[in-house]
Design an enzyme around this catalytic site. Structure first.
Site, PDB file in Angstrom:
ATOM      1  N   ASP A  17       0.837  -1.197   0.000  1.00 46.59           N
ATOM      2  CA  ASP A  17       0.000   0.000   0.000  1.00 46.59           C
ATOM      3  C   ASP A  17       0.878   1.255   0.000  1.00 46.59           C
ATOM      4  O   ASP A  17       1.974   1.235  -0.568  1.00 46.59           O
ATOM      5  CB  ASP A  17      -0.917  -0.041   1.238  1.00 46.59           C
ATOM      6  CG  ASP A  17      -2.258   0.618   0.988  1.00 46.59           C
ATOM      7  OD1 ASP A  17      -2.278   1.853   0.824  1.00 46.59           O
ATOM      8  OD2 ASP A  17      -3.281  -0.083   0.982  1.00 46.59           O
TER       9      ASP A  17
ATOM     10  N   HIS B 215      -3.820   6.084   3.526  1.00 47.46           N
ATOM     11  CA  HIS B 215      -4.513   4.875   3.074  1.00 47.46           C
ATOM     12  C   HIS B 215      -3.921   3.610   3.685  1.00 47.46           C
ATOM     13  O   HIS B 215      -4.628   2.787   4.267  1.00 47.46           O
ATOM     14  CB  HIS B 215      -4.466   4.815   1.550  1.00 47.46           C
ATOM     15  CG  HIS B 215      -5.353   3.792   0.932  1.00 47.46           C
ATOM     16  ND1 HIS B 215      -4.951   2.504   0.690  1.00 47.46           N
ATOM     17  CD2 HIS B 215      -6.633   3.871   0.504  1.00 47.46           C
ATOM     18  CE1 HIS B 215      -5.930   1.829   0.117  1.00 47.46           C
ATOM     19  NE2 HIS B 215      -6.968   2.634  -0.004  1.00 47.46           N
TER      20      HIS B 215
ATOM     21  N   SER C 161     -11.342  -0.817  -0.610  1.00 47.62           N
ATOM     22  CA  SER C 161     -10.030  -0.806   0.046  1.00 47.62           C
ATOM     23  C   SER C 161     -10.146  -1.112   1.528  1.00 47.62           C
ATOM     24  O   SER C 161      -9.215  -1.634   2.144  1.00 47.62           O
ATOM     25  CB  SER C 161      -9.364   0.569  -0.109  1.00 47.62           C
ATOM     26  OG  SER C 161      -8.830   0.741  -1.385  1.00 47.62           O
TER      27      SER C 161
END
Length: 494
Positions: free
Chosen positions: A195, A235, A426
């Site tokens: 990620d 994220h 996600s």
């Protein structure tokens, strides 16, 4: 078509003169998407500018040392430089400043090189000390939708609970709270968060991060031991918390709070995940034999990489080889289905690609795939809300979706030693990675295929909603939920 879905959103592919026969291996190895367009996909031509550094992948025809050496000599003769080699899978990552590089290589290395193609449409910009870029705002390019910072003032939780745990409806829905009464997971199990990096000093994460297993892949796809920390995007930090936020009296608790985390950074400072970054990430995970990996993104610059396009097929094949190698090394991968409300089983058009230059509206067909989520062996995850309805943004598709998990307003860790609510597939995928980590602790000798089989068998069946024609299939395997909603409690029962 609705807006596109993966963590990153830019990219094209360079097209140069010369033809390339798409290998039969690719067509047979990556299953076709049933119901997609049967005509040819739209060609997206791009020219490599003379004097600017561009990046390519090169797949050798036979995976052995001698063939790799021949391929490297052919690359040099065509004016390219090998920056990363993966002899285990017969793939080279190459850079060149010559506009004639690709057609020259294709013409001069027949029999040695199976395929070669560009990884991006813009010149390579990363250099030592670069790669920080601009801050990537929450929700940028549909990596997720930011739903707000945690501002609650939770009352004193029950004994043994962390302060924000009562707000985690998602863990209760998949029965992770009940699983934790049995075990928080095995400390010997590590999950790779492939990620945008993880905040290293977050109070809910710092004790579970393993720096020795972490890596930065955003410098041209060459693995770097430093720079794996989160920089411009929260994220990866949010995803990591869903998997394994520690039970430590602070914040939230992950699905598998006792397992370890490896930060495998594949998102550059501008929010891009180019193929060479993704290759580096999965190959690092495989070589380190990290047993579980989460991939909440699609590989730029195409939402769908098409096997009938000479410039796109080589990346699709390189990624297929890498994930097959990871599977052989014992890595099981979960991936987000995407946030476009798109039927992945019936692809027709793509308006979002390439996303590192000017997107075009193009026809896509049965050879076109969202990677990594549609690669063989990867668990494809759709997102549901607190009522177990398919989230309005979630991709779906009969025969494509494997399982479903919570992905709407998920409370998890966030940069700045904070917590926030985000929505997206996600957010759904790391729930599955967490359950796979619990399964690995319960069944330490299980292969990736066996873990996936257990995951699907234990998932709670969920029938299609009445009257929604998009949801095809049966009560125990359909377009919205796959084989059901993942079950953390069953994962820890021996």
């Amino acid at each position: 078509m609705p807006t596109s879905s993966r963590l990153t959103r830019f990219g094209l592919a360079l097209t140069a003169a010369g033809t390339l026969v798409v290998p039969a291996l690719l067509a047979s190895a990556v299953p076709a998407s049933a119901g997609a367009s049967e005509g040819p996909s739209t060609t997206v031509p791009v020219v490599a500018p003379e004097g600017r550094t561009m990046s390519y992948v090169v797949n050798v025809a036979k995976v052995n040392h001698g063939q790799m050496q021949k391929a490297e000599r052919a690359v040099a003769a065509a004016g390219g430089t090998v920056v990363q080699r993966y002899e285990e899978i017969g793939v080279l990552v190459v850079q060149s400043t010559r506009s004639s590089f690709l057609p020259t290589l294709r013409a001069g290395a027949k029999g040695t090189i199976e395929s070669a193609g560009p990884t991006r449409t813009v010149p390579v910009s990363e250099a030592p000390g670069a790669g920080v870029g601009r801050p990537v705002p929450p929700g940028h390019r549909k990596l997720a939708t930011f739903e707000g910072m945690y501002t609650g003032s939770p009352s004193a939780p029950a004994a043994g609970l962390d302060p924000m745990e009562p707000d985690q409806w998602n863990n209760r829905l998949i029965k992770a709270d009940k699983a934790h009464e049995i075990t928080d997971g095995d400390r010997k199990v590590t999950v790779a968060i492939v990620d945008s990096g993880i905040e290293p000093n977050h109070p809910d994460l710092q004790e579970n991060i393993v720096p020795a297993l972490s890596v930065n892949c955003t410098m041209g796809g060459v693995p770097q031991p430093t720079g794996w920390e989160a920089t411009t995007s929260s994220h990866g930090t949010h995803v990591a918390g869903t998997v394994a936020a520690a039970r430590n009296g602070a914040g939230i608790v992950g699905v598998a709070p006792a397992v370890k985390l490896a930060s495998v950074k594949v998102v550059n400072g501008d929010g891009m995940i180019y193929p060479e970054y993704a290759l580096c990430g999965i190959m690092w995970t495989a070589k380190k034999q990290i047993p579980v990996a989460n991939h909440s993104y699609f590989v730029d610059p195409f939402q769908f990489w098409c096997g009938d396009q000479p410039d796109q097929a080589p990346v699709l094949e390189a990624m297929r080889r890498a994930y097959a190698f990871a599977d052989r090394r014992g890595v099981v991968s979960a991936a987000a289905a995407g946030n476009s409300a798109y039927d992945l089983a019936h692809k027709t058009t793509d308006e979002e690609s390439p996303n590192d230059s000017t997107p075009v509206t193009r026809t896509v067909n049965t050879t076109c795939h969202d990677i990594p989520t549609e690669l063989p062996g990867v668990v494809t995850v759709s997102a549901i809300d607190a009522e177990s309805n398919l989230a309005s943004f979630s991709n779906y598709g009969e025969g494509v979706i494997d399982v479903a998990a919570p992905g709407r307003r998920i409370l998890s860790t966030y940069q700045g030693q904070r917590w926030a609510n985000l929505s997206g597939t996600s957010m759904a995928s790391p729930h599955v990675a967490g359950v796979l980590a619990l399964l690995k602790g319960t069944h330490p000798d299980a292969t990736p295929a066996q873990l996936v089989s257990l995951l699907k068998t234990q998932a709670d069946d969920h029938a299609c909603p009445a009257g929604d024609a998009r949801c095809t299939g049966t009560a125990d395997d359909n377009a919205f939920y796959g084989e059901g909603v993942v079950d953390a409690l069953d994962a820890v029962r021996r």
